[in-house]
Design an enzyme around this catalytic site. Structure first.
Site, mmCIF file in Angstrom:
data_model
loop_
_atom_site.group_PDB
_atom_site.id
_atom_site.type_symbol
_atom_site.label_atom_id
_atom_site.label_comp_id
_atom_site.label_asym_id
_atom_site.label_seq_id
_atom_site.Cartn_x
_atom_site.Cartn_y
_atom_site.Cartn_z
ATOM 1 N N ASP A 37 38.908 25.784 26.227
ATOM 2 C CA ASP A 37 38.876 26.467 27.525
ATOM 3 C C ASP A 37 40.024 25.934 28.359
ATOM 4 O OD1 ASP A 37 37.883 28.105 29.628
ATOM 5 O OD2 ASP A 37 36.868 26.391 30.492
ATOM 6 N N TYR A 91 44.010 29.519 34.520
ATOM 7 C CA TYR A 91 44.780 30.541 33.818
ATOM 8 C C TYR A 91 44.673 31.896 34.513
ATOM 9 C CZ TYR A 91 45.498 27.864 29.422
ATOM 10 O OH TYR A 91 45.882 26.954 28.476
ATOM 11 N N CYS A 98 36.624 30.929 26.970
ATOM 12 C CA CYS A 98 37.312 31.272 28.209
ATOM 13 C C CYS A 98 37.394 32.791 28.315
ATOM 14 C CB CYS A 98 38.716 30.673 28.228
ATOM 15 S SG CYS A 98 39.732 31.219 29.614
ATOM 16 N N ASN A 99 36.853 33.339 29.380
ATOM 17 C CA ASN A 99 36.870 34.789 29.543
ATOM 18 C C ASN A 99 38.265 35.330 29.794
ATOM 19 O OD1 ASN A 99 34.156 33.631 30.553
ATOM 20 N ND2 ASN A 99 33.684 35.760 30.097
ATOM 21 N N CYS A 135 33.164 34.251 33.547
ATOM 22 C CA CYS A 135 34.033 33.078 33.444
ATOM 23 C C CYS A 135 33.142 31.906 33.082
ATOM 24 C CB CYS A 135 34.760 32.810 34.762
ATOM 25 S SG CYS A 135 35.729 31.270 34.778
#
Length: 267
Positions: free
Chosen positions: A10, A42, A73-74, A184
């Site tokens: 992540d 990000y 991590c979305n 998220c």
């Protein structure tokens, strides 16, 4: 039996919520985790940069001998999973589709709220998949960029967190949502604060579904460890801070010392 570890990565501490569920669902599997704490968040970065950074993280995990990878991590899942899938030769899963499946089962009035980073919301992937999964659904997406730095700072239950959540989520509540998808992996760290704000709305944390999906993936590929239980887990970060250690203990229930790695030099 395959006792090689599972790789999970992540942008920072958010993926620890996925690690927690994997430990519960797969107690016999070793885990190697990488949190890119030096370059978080990000969510405000370009798709090209997100893909570049995520490839670095994937290559690092592969160099450590992992047998499968969870993109926890979305932002990366919604922007770069396709590119990653084309170059990674081991089984890999992400967090978007499991979250969609869980939220589709939770909604009753088909009015769904999705919160995520700017990049995740901009991708439109959640809205696309939810409307495919729930015919006639109305999906409202909201970027909540301040949630990630709040979680990284450890401010998840104070007045600043509650006020920020109230501002972000108030608009969705007025639109009549009955379910809220946490798009998220950082956001479940402040789930108590979010639930306090949204009241009776069902809050969907995809992490449990992601863990179940990995369990299935390992079984289908003959990659289960065969161990009953292990505590042999390793944590890497690109910037080691006391905040990571504190969040790790809060989410996982014990301290795991993290090793700092210069990810740029690993290429």
């Amino acid at each position: 039996m395959d006792e090689r570890p599972i790789g999970i990565f992540d942008t920072g501490v958010g993926g620890l919520t996925v690690v927690s569920e994997v430990m519960k669902a797969l107690p016999g599997e070793r885990i190697i985790y990488f949190g890119d704490t030096a370059r978080v968040p990000y969510g405000s970065k370009s798709k090209e940069t997100i893909t570049k950074f995520s490839l670095q993280l994937v290559n690092f995990l592969i160099s450590r001998g992992v047998k499968a990878i969870i993109v926890a991590c979305n932002t990366i899942s919604s922007n770069s999973f396709g590119e990653l899938s084309r170059v990674v030769k081991i089984p890999m899963t992400e967090v978007v589709r499991p979250g969609v499946a869980a939220c589709s089962a939770a909604t009753r009035n088909k009015v769904i709220g999705v919160i995520g980073t700017e990049a995740t919301v901009r991708s439109g992937l959640y809205e696309k998949y939810l409307k495919e999964s729930v015919p006639g659904a109305t999906v409202y997406s909201k970027a909540c960029p301040l949630f990630v730095p709040l979680v990284e700072e450890g401010w998840t239950r104070n007045s600043v967190a509650r006020e920020t959540a109230g501002i972000y989520l108030g608009e969705l509540l007025e639109l009549g949502i009955d379910s809220l998808l946490l798009g998220c992996t950082h956001y479940p760290v402040m789930i108590d604060c979010i639930k306090e704000v949204v009241g009776d709305v069902t809050v969907v944390n995809p992490a449990e579904a992601v863990a179940r999906g990995m369990k299935t993936l390992l079984r289908e590929n003959g990659l289960e460890s065969g161990l009953e239980r292990t505590e042999d887990h390793t944590f890497y970060v690109s910037d080691n801070t006391p905040k990571f250690d504190g969040t790790c203990e809060a989410v996982l229930g014990r301290k795991f010392g993290a090793v700092k790695v210069d990810i740029e030099r690993e290429e």
